[in-house]
Design an enzyme around this catalytic site. Structure first.
Site, short mmCIF file in Angstrom:
data_model
loop_
_atom_site.label_atom_id
_atom_site.label_comp_id
_atom_site.label_asym_id
_atom_site.label_seq_id
_atom_site.Cartn_x
_atom_site.Cartn_y
_atom_site.Cartn_z
N ASP A 193 -17.39 6.73 -1.55
CA ASP A 193 -16.12 6.65 -0.82
C ASP A 193 -15.87 8.05 -0.27
O ASP A 193 -16.56 9.01 -0.65
CB ASP A 193 -15.00 6.21 -1.78
CG ASP A 193 -13.63 6.06 -1.09
OD1 ASP A 193 -13.60 5.96 0.16
OD2 ASP A 193 -12.60 6.05 -1.81
N ARG A 233 0.87 -1.19 0.00
CA ARG A 233 0.00 0.00 0.00
C ARG A 233 0.90 1.23 0.00
O ARG A 233 1.64 1.44 0.96
CB ARG A 233 -0.93 -0.01 1.21
CG ARG A 233 -1.67 1.30 1.39
CD ARG A 233 -2.78 1.24 2.41
NE ARG A 233 -3.93 0.49 1.92
CZ ARG A 233 -5.16 0.57 2.45
NH1 ARG A 233 -5.39 1.35 3.48
NH2 ARG A 233 -6.13 -0.15 1.95
N GLN A 244 -10.15 -4.30 -3.73
CA GLN A 244 -11.44 -3.78 -3.29
C GLN A 244 -12.51 -4.01 -4.36
O GLN A 244 -13.58 -4.54 -4.09
CB GLN A 244 -11.30 -2.27 -3.00
CG GLN A 244 -12.60 -1.59 -2.58
CD GLN A 244 -13.01 -2.00 -1.18
OE1 GLN A 244 -12.22 -1.90 -0.25
NE2 GLN A 244 -14.24 -2.45 -1.01
N ARG A 295 -13.73 -8.90 1.36
CA ARG A 295 -12.33 -8.61 1.04
C ARG A 295 -11.47 -9.85 1.33
O ARG A 295 -10.61 -10.23 0.54
CB ARG A 295 -11.83 -7.42 1.87
CG ARG A 295 -12.43 -6.07 1.51
CD ARG A 295 -12.00 -5.61 0.14
NE ARG A 295 -10.56 -5.59 0.00
CZ ARG A 295 -9.75 -4.62 0.47
NH1 ARG A 295 -10.28 -3.57 1.05
NH2 ARG A 295 -8.44 -4.68 0.29
N HIS A 317 -7.35 0.49 -6.63
CA HIS A 317 -7.58 -0.40 -5.48
C HIS A 317 -8.25 -1.68 -6.02
O HIS A 317 -9.42 -1.93 -5.78
CB HIS A 317 -8.47 0.31 -4.47
CG HIS A 317 -8.42 -0.26 -3.07
ND1 HIS A 317 -7.61 -1.32 -2.72
CD2 HIS A 317 -9.09 0.09 -1.94
CE1 HIS A 317 -7.79 -1.60 -1.43
NE2 HIS A 317 -8.68 -0.76 -0.95
N CYS A 364 -16.55 1.39 0.43
CA CYS A 364 -15.37 0.56 0.68
C CYS A 364 -14.93 0.63 2.15
O CYS A 364 -14.23 -0.27 2.62
CB CYS A 364 -14.23 1.00 -0.23
SG CYS A 364 -13.81 2.75 -0.05
N1 CP Z 1 -11.36 -0.46 2.13
C1 CP Z 1 -10.10 -0.50 2.58
O1 CP Z 1 -9.15 -0.73 1.83
O2 CP Z 1 -9.98 -0.30 3.92
P1 CP Z 1 -8.60 -0.13 4.73
O3 CP Z 1 -8.05 1.22 4.37
O4 CP Z 1 -8.99 -0.25 6.17
O5 CP Z 1 -7.67 -1.22 4.28
N1 NVA Z 2 -10.06 6.56 -1.36
C1 NVA Z 2 -9.70 6.14 -0.04
C2 NVA Z 2 -9.94 4.67 0.10
C3 NVA Z 2 -9.55 4.07 1.42
C4 NVA Z 2 -9.80 2.58 1.46
C5 NVA Z 2 -8.25 6.49 0.24
O1 NVA Z 2 -7.41 6.35 -0.66
O2 NVA Z 2 -7.95 6.96 1.33
#
Ligand code: CP
Ligand code: NVA
Length: 315
Positions: free
Chosen positions: A221, A101, A131, A289, A128, A261
Site C-alpha cells: 500500500d 470514511r 478492503q 470490493r 479498512h 488495495c
Molecule cells: N482501496 C480503496 O479503498 O480505494 P479508494 O480510496 O479509491 O476507495
Molecule cells: N492507506 C491508504 C489506503 C487508501 C485506500 C490511505 O489511508 O490513504
C-alpha cells in the site's frame, strides 16, 4: 444492531459467512440473475476523504441489489450544523445503512454508539475492514484453500495492513510484515488480533529474505496515506529500501501473487513492472470490493431483520 467498524465486530463464522454470501451473489449475478434483495433500501455514503473504489463499489453494489445509494456532500452540514447524535439519528429515519470514511476512527465509533443505523467503516486511520475481507475473497479465488498460505505485507503498518493482518488471522493464513521497524503494526493491535484468532502466525521484520521466502502473496500500500501528506518526504526516505520491484519479487517464490488495495503511487511503493505483471491481481482485487460488499449488505440486512435469510437462496 450490527455495525462493521473493524473485523472485531464479526465472529470468525460471520467473517466466513459474509464471504460465502458474497461468492453466492457474485455467481448469481454472473449467471444473469437480477434479484432486488434490498429493494426500497437506501445506503448513505458519508466521506471525509476522496475515494474511487469504496464509493463506487458500494454505490454500484447496492444498486445491483435493488437499493439506492445516496452520496452526501458538504451541504448536509455533517459536523457543522448539528450534533453527531442529531445528525445520525435523523439519517437513521431515512436510510438503512451508512458507509463512513473518516480521518479519525473515533468518529465512526461515536456514530455507531447511537445505535440507530448500521455504520460500515469505509476506511479510517485505524482500519479498512471491507478492503481486507474483499482481499481474502480475491486470494481464495486465486489459489483455493488459504489455510497455511502466507501473505507478506511490504511497507507501512497502516490501516490497510492492520485489517489485512486480522483477515489473514481469521482465514488461517500466515502474516508477515516487511518494513522499517518504526512503522510496524503496534503490539497492542497484534495482541488484540491474536486474542481474536486461533493460532495467529504473524511476524514483522526488516529482513527481506526471511519475510519473502515463503510468500504466496506480496501485498503493498502507499507509504503516505491520506492525511499524512506533510510526512511524505520523510516517508519516501524511510521506505526507500522496501519498494516492491523486480529485485524484491525475485526473493519471493515464482508462484507468488501481488496485491495492492489501490490507489497506487507507482514508482514509490511499487513499480510498473510488478503492478502490471502477470503476478498482479490488483484489478480483480478492486473488482471484488463490490462483490464482497454486496455480501456484507445482504448479511447486515439479514442480521438487522430487513431480509429473510431464505431469500438469499444459499445452498
Ligand atoms: N482501496 C480503496 O479503498 O480505494 P479508494 O480510496 O479509491 O476507495
Ligand atoms: N492507506 C491508504 C489506503 C487508501 C485506500 C490511505 O489511508 O490513504
Amino acid at each position: 444492531m450490527r455495525h462493521l467498524l473493524t473485523l472485531f465486530d464479526l465472529t470468525s463464522e460471520e467473517f466466513h459467512d459474509v464471504e460465502k454470501i458474497a461468492r453466492h451473489l457474485k455467481a448469481r449475478w454472473a449467471a444473469g440473475y437480477r434479484e432486488p434483495l434490498l429493494q426500497g433500501q437506501t445506503l448513505a455514503l458519508l466521506f471525509e476523504k476522496p475515494s474511487l473504489r469504496t464509493r463506487v463499489s458500494f454505490e454500484a453494489g447496492v444498486t445491483q441489489l435493488g437499493g439506492t445509494p445516496l452520496y452526501l456532500t458538504q451541504d448536509v452540514g455533517w459536523q457543522q450544523r448539528e450534533t453527531a447524535s442529531d445528525f445520525i439519528r435523523v439519517l437513521g429515519e431515512y436510510c438503512q445503512y451508512v458507509v463512513c470514511r473518516t480521518f479519525s476512527h473515533d468518529t465512526v465509533v461515536e456514530l455507531a454508539s447511537f445505535n440507530c443505523i448500521p455504520i460500515i467503516n469505509g476506511l479510517t486511520d485505524r482500519a479498512h475492514p471491507c478492503q481486507a475481507m474483499a482481499d481474502v475473497m480475491t486470494m481464495r479465488e486465486a489459489v483455493g484453500d488459504l489455510k497455511g498460505k502466507q501473505l507478506t505485507f511490504v511497507g507501512d503498518g497502516n490501516n490497510v495492513a492492520r485489517s489485512v493482518l486480522h483477515a489473514c488471522g481469521l482465514a488461517g493464513m500466515k502474516f508477515r510484515l516487511l518494513g522499517p521497524t518504526d512503522y510496524h503494526i503496534e503490539q497492542e493491535w497484534l495482541d488484540q488480533v491474536a486474542a481474536d484468532c486461533d493460532d495467529l502466525d504473524a511476524a514483522q521484520s526488516t529482513d527481506a529474505k526471511s519475510m519473502l521466502s515463503g510468500a504466496d502473496f506480496v501485498y503493498t500500500d502507499v507509504w503516505t496515506s491520506m492525511g499524512q501528506e506533510n510526512e511524505a518526504k520523510e516517508r519516501q526516505k524511510d521506505f526507500a529500501a522496501f519498494q516492491v520491484n523486480g529485485e524484491l519479487m525475485a526473493q519471493a517464490p515464482k508462484h507468488c501473487k501481488v496485491l495492492h488495495c489501490l490507489p497506487a503511487h507507482r514508482g514509490e511503493e511499487i513499480t510498473d513492472e510488478v503492478i502490471d505483471s502477470d503476478q498482479s491481481l490488483v484489478i480483480p482485487q478492486a473488482g471484488n470490493r463490490m462483490h464482497l460488499q454486496k455480501g456484507l449488505l445482504a448479511w447486515l440486512a439479514v442480521e438487522n431483520k430487513q431480509l429473510n435469510r431464505s431469500q438469499l437462496q444459499l445452498q
